[in-house]
Design an enzyme around this catalytic site. Sequence first.
Site, mmCIF file in Angstrom:
data_model
loop_
_atom_site.group_PDB
_atom_site.id
_atom_site.type_symbol
_atom_site.label_atom_id
_atom_site.label_comp_id
_atom_site.label_asym_id
_atom_site.label_seq_id
_atom_site.Cartn_x
_atom_site.Cartn_y
_atom_site.Cartn_z
ATOM 1 N NE ARG A 37 -3.699 2.109 2.658
ATOM 2 C CZ ARG A 37 -3.457 3.296 3.220
ATOM 3 N NH1 ARG A 37 -2.282 3.570 3.735
ATOM 4 N NH2 ARG A 37 -4.401 4.209 3.265
ATOM 5 C CB SER A 106 -12.051 -0.142 2.337
ATOM 6 O OG SER A 106 -10.689 -0.440 2.241
ATOM 7 C CE LYS A 135 -7.291 5.482 4.549
ATOM 8 N NZ LYS A 135 -8.715 5.288 4.402
#
Length: 209
Positions: A37, A106, A135
Amino acid sequence: MAYGLYIVTDRVIGRGMTHADMAALAVAGGADVVQLRDKDMPAADLTAEAVNIREITEDSGTLFIVNDRIDIALASGADGVHLGQSDIPAEYARKIVPDDFIIGISVSTPDEALKARNSGADYVSPGPVFTTATKSDAGDALGLDTVFTISAAVEIPVVPIGGISGKNAASVIGAGADGVAVISAVFGREDAVSAAADLKKIIEGAKTA
Ligand code: 3NM
């Protein structure tokens, strides 16, 4: 398909390490899945990382998933792609990948989880379950109740993310999750391999409890 310990790479948390370095540590620690990611890396560099991670995971039994970039996932021979709510919808992603290609989505509500399942997702990742500093735009914590509701709503694997560590991983599995996805609980630790191995034991213990 085992999603027990799902480890996501992150260059900020993994200070100075390449994604491939992190993937190697994840595999050594017994990860069931490694996700590459990086929202900022140029595609050429991300592809090089993906090719390296494919080599590292190839004979390890660890699945390799690429975040967002279905093109790079396919080109590198990854096992699957992980998509957000604003990425290419799963039903369209399905049209351009092999039958056995894994698509993860997600989600943050049971409705999104059902929609993901109906559009062909292989697993869903509710988040953030707990507060996370990793995040910045993750939104409010969903809590274990939402993990429970989502796990009851869909029969595909549920792999929550966000603020999960050795301290709360068992409670996430206890709420019905099939696995947990983590970044800082592994790469924020001095010894990432032991951190991963410890988490794996906790997850396996909670599954048989
Ligand atoms: N996605 P940590 S939370 C990558 O809520 C990511 O969808 C999230 O990092 C979501 O394990 C998150 O360090 C960060 O909390 C997870």
